[in-house]
Motif scaffolding. Structure first.
Motif, mmCIF file in Angstrom:
data_model
loop_
_atom_site.group_PDB
_atom_site.id
_atom_site.type_symbol
_atom_site.label_atom_id
_atom_site.label_comp_id
_atom_site.label_asym_id
_atom_site.label_seq_id
_atom_site.Cartn_x
_atom_site.Cartn_y
_atom_site.Cartn_z
ATOM 1 N N SER A 5 -7.398 -7.418 1.214
ATOM 2 C CA SER A 5 -6.755 -6.328 1.795
ATOM 3 C C SER A 5 -5.685 -6.689 2.010
ATOM 4 N N LYS A 6 -4.397 -6.298 2.621
ATOM 5 C CA LYS A 6 -3.319 -6.640 3.619
ATOM 6 C C LYS A 6 -3.818 -6.348 4.821
ATOM 7 N N TRP A 7 -4.986 -5.657 4.907
ATOM 8 C CA TRP A 7 -5.688 -5.431 6.775
ATOM 9 C C TRP A 7 -5.903 -6.425 7.237
ATOM 10 N N SER A 29 -0.266 3.706 10.223
ATOM 11 C CA SER A 29 0.932 5.151 10.506
ATOM 12 C C SER A 29 1.525 5.267 9.775
ATOM 13 N N ARG A 30 2.371 3.606 9.643
ATOM 14 C CA ARG A 30 3.005 3.538 9.086
ATOM 15 C C ARG A 30 3.426 3.387 7.326
ATOM 16 N N ARG A 48 -0.925 6.963 -2.851
ATOM 17 C CA ARG A 48 -0.503 5.720 -2.191
ATOM 18 C C ARG A 48 -1.138 6.578 -0.906
ATOM 19 N N LEU A 49 -0.388 7.798 -0.165
ATOM 20 C CA LEU A 49 -0.661 8.604 0.825
ATOM 21 C C LEU A 49 -2.081 8.840 0.833
ATOM 22 N N ARG A 55 -8.040 5.198 4.398
ATOM 23 C CA ARG A 55 -7.780 3.774 5.153
ATOM 24 C C ARG A 55 -7.225 4.206 6.803
ATOM 25 N N ALA A 56 -7.155 5.076 6.986
ATOM 26 C CA ALA A 56 -6.291 5.266 8.505
ATOM 27 C C ALA A 56 -8.140 5.784 9.298
ATOM 28 N N ARG A 57 -8.435 6.469 8.232
ATOM 29 C CA ARG A 57 -9.540 7.211 8.969
ATOM 30 C C ARG A 57 -11.048 6.590 9.541
#
Length: 245
Positions: A5-7, A29-30, A48-49, A55-57
């Motif tokens: 994962s890139k995170w 966000s970006r 993608r969105l 992921r943000a949630r």
């Protein structure tokens, strides 16, 4: 390596959790902004969105932040305009480094990234200096615990859809595609009801450099410093991934 994962590395060796949280929110966000700008503001029609929002949630980015970011990206709300740039360079001991940059000021970002490289014994290079050591691929991650298919059955479905390979580790499968087949494979797997944990176009090194001890730590320190910069969205290297964990 499957399941990357890139995170993942953002919190790898960090102790200041508030700063890490703020940095993670910025990158999330970006990612939402770029996904919405590229494919529109509807997660149901923009995979993608959809992945970026999910992921943000999962990382507790407030819903208002998500909605506001999508609105800025789609032009319904005024805001900063970002551009994507690929930077290349060499880290200590000849390790190749590439970075996805998302910035509203490329001159500032270039100066910052050049300083980080210099401070950690590396050099920011020219376009093409290391990209020949990587290949562009589609990477689709499926968690084993979420998938009812065996690895062999999943591989068969992926290959039938146009994938090149399936790799696995203890927790996940990584389906590798050519860039031009990425969307078709992703959509076919989704249509078959296979739960996709992540799906993105990324870079994979064609070979890896083995380092250990102090040499490996020097490279990891550079990677960590780059990842800590708000404008650096992703970092790719040819350092052996087993060392980077």
């Amino acid at each position: 390596m499957a399941g990357h994962s890139k995170w993942h590395n953002i919190q790898r060796r960090k102790g200041k959790q508030d700063a890490v949280r703020g940095q993670l929110f910025t990158k999330l966000s970006r990612d939402i902004y770029l996904a919405a700008k590229e494919g529109g503001g509807n997660p149901e029609t923009n995979f993608r969105l959809k992945v970026a929002v999910e992921r943000a949630r999962q990382n507790n980015l407030p819903a208002d932040n998500i909605a506001r970011t999508i609105a800025k990206a789609t032009g319904t709300l005024r805001g900063v305009t970002y551009e994507e740039i690929l930077y290349e360079g060499y880290g200590p001991h000849g390790v190749a480094v590439m970075m996805d940059i998302v910035t509203d000021n490329r001159n500032r970002t270039a100066a910052d990234v050049r300083h980080i490289f210099s401070k950690h014994g590396g050099n920011l290079g020219e376009v093409g200096c290391v990209s020949w050591m990587f290949r562009r691929i589609g990477a689709i991650t499926v968690l084993k615990e979420a998938c009812s298919l065996s690895g062999d059955d999943l591989m068969l479905k992926a290959l039938e859809a146009g994938a090149d390979d399936l790799q696995e580790d203890a927790d996940s499968y990584l389906i590798v595609t050519a860039p031009e087949q990425f969307t078709a494979v992703r959509d076919a797997l989704e249509k078959d009801g296979i739960p996709l944990e992540d799906a993105e176009l990324t870079y994979q090194p064609t070979s890896y450099i083995q380092l250990d001890g102090e040499a490996a730590e020097q490279v990891l320190d550079l990677i960590e410093a780059l990842e800590a910069h708000d404008d650096v969205q992703n970092v790719y290297t040819n350092l052996d991934p087993a060392i980077a964990e």
